[in-house]
Design a protein around this motif. Structure first.
Motif, PDB file in Angstrom:
ATOM      1  N   GLU A  15      11.043   3.091   8.289  1.00 34.52           N
ATOM      2  CA  GLU A  15      11.311   3.909   7.106  1.00 34.52           C
ATOM      3  C   GLU A  15      11.290   3.113   5.794  1.00 34.52           C
ATOM      4  O   GLU A  15      10.697   3.573   4.817  1.00 34.52           O
ATOM      5  N   PRO A  16      11.899   1.927   5.721  1.00 39.51           N
ATOM      6  CA  PRO A  16      11.869   1.200   4.436  1.00 39.51           C
ATOM      7  C   PRO A  16      10.459   0.858   3.949  1.00 39.51           C
ATOM      8  O   PRO A  16      10.233   0.734   2.754  1.00 39.51           O
ATOM      9  N   HIS A  17       9.504   0.742   4.869  1.00 35.82           N
ATOM     10  CA  HIS A  17       8.138   0.429   4.466  1.00 35.82           C
ATOM     11  C   HIS A  17       7.403   1.653   3.928  1.00 35.82           C
ATOM     12  O   HIS A  17       6.391   1.522   3.249  1.00 35.82           O
ATOM     13  N   MET A  18       7.889   2.817   4.225  1.00 35.16           N
ATOM     14  CA  MET A  18       7.201   4.040   3.837  1.00 35.16           C
ATOM     15  C   MET A  18       7.660   4.577   2.474  1.00 35.16           C
ATOM     16  O   MET A  18       7.035   5.460   1.929  1.00 35.16           O
ATOM     17  N   LEU A  19       8.708   4.056   1.900  1.00 34.65           N
ATOM     18  CA  LEU A  19       9.249   4.614   0.667  1.00 34.65           C
ATOM     19  C   LEU A  19       8.309   4.484  -0.518  1.00 34.65           C
ATOM     20  O   LEU A  19       8.232   5.364  -1.355  1.00 34.65           O
ATOM     21  N   LYS A  74      13.906  -7.448   7.554  1.00 36.38           N
ATOM     22  CA  LYS A  74      13.891  -6.033   7.169  1.00 36.38           C
ATOM     23  C   LYS A  74      12.680  -5.673   6.321  1.00 36.38           C
ATOM     24  O   LYS A  74      12.102  -4.599   6.468  1.00 36.38           O
ATOM     25  N   GLN A  75      12.283  -6.557   5.406  1.00 33.02           N
ATOM     26  CA  GLN A  75      11.250  -6.208   4.443  1.00 33.02           C
ATOM     27  C   GLN A  75       9.842  -6.620   4.850  1.00 33.02           C
ATOM     28  O   GLN A  75       8.875  -6.029   4.381  1.00 33.02           O
ATOM     29  N   SER A  76       9.700  -7.618   5.688  1.00 29.53           N
ATOM     30  CA  SER A  76       8.375  -8.200   5.911  1.00 29.53           C
ATOM     31  C   SER A  76       7.790  -8.000   7.301  1.00 29.53           C
ATOM     32  O   SER A  76       6.596  -8.177   7.478  1.00 29.53           O
ATOM     33  N   VAL A  77       8.600  -7.674   8.273  1.00 29.82           N
ATOM     34  CA  VAL A  77       8.104  -7.593   9.646  1.00 29.82           C
ATOM     35  C   VAL A  77       7.659  -6.165   9.959  1.00 29.82           C
ATOM     36  O   VAL A  77       8.410  -5.216   9.765  1.00 29.82           O
ATOM     37  N   LEU A  78       6.430  -6.045  10.431  1.00 32.20           N
ATOM     38  CA  LEU A  78       5.884  -4.764  10.887  1.00 32.20           C
ATOM     39  C   LEU A  78       5.546  -4.874  12.363  1.00 32.20           C
ATOM     40  O   LEU A  78       5.077  -5.919  12.814  1.00 32.20           O
ATOM     41  N   GLN A  79       5.744  -3.811  13.100  1.00 30.67           N
ATOM     42  CA  GLN A  79       5.384  -3.801  14.511  1.00 30.67           C
ATOM     43  C   GLN A  79       3.994  -3.220  14.687  1.00 30.67           C
ATOM     44  O   GLN A  79       3.634  -2.228  14.057  1.00 30.67           O
TER      45      GLN A  79
END
Length: 104
Positions: free
Chosen positions: A87-91, A67-72
């Motif tokens: 969304e969690p990466h944009m907060l 959830k916290q570390s993987v980006l596509q």
């Protein structure tokens, strides 16, 4: 909550996270599904409560890492990649400021 129920909750939770993290990437979705299923099948005959609890902890830790570390990213050109953050990466996407803010 019984141990069996905890294991099933971790299993389901990992699959939900897999769907969110690797959305629209069929190859990654399939690879993650196979790996999750393989690991749970490999350990399905485990009877030690201590080992089962360690594996449950590892499963929840893996879920948090996904959830916290993987980006596509997607190739859109020969030398271009398109980042698709969730969304969690944009907060906490706050621009850097060289000068401190003045107190009012």
């Amino acid at each position: 909550m019984g141990t069996r129920l905890k294991v099933l909750n971790v299993f389901k939770s990992l699959h939900r996270t897999r769907r969110d993290v690797f959305k629209d990437d069929d190859r990654a979705l399939t690879a993650a599904r196979l790996k999750i299923n393989e690991e749970f099948r490999k350990n399905k005959n485990e009877t030690s409560e201590e080992n089962i609890n360690k594996m449950i902890k590892m499963g929840t830790d893996v879920e948090m890492v996904l959830k916290q570390s993987v980006l596509q990213m997607e190739h859109v050109g020969e030398d271009t990649l398109l980042l698709r953050p969730r969304e969690p990466h944009m907060l906490e996407n706050v621009p850097f400021c060289d000068q401190p803010r003045k107190k009012t």
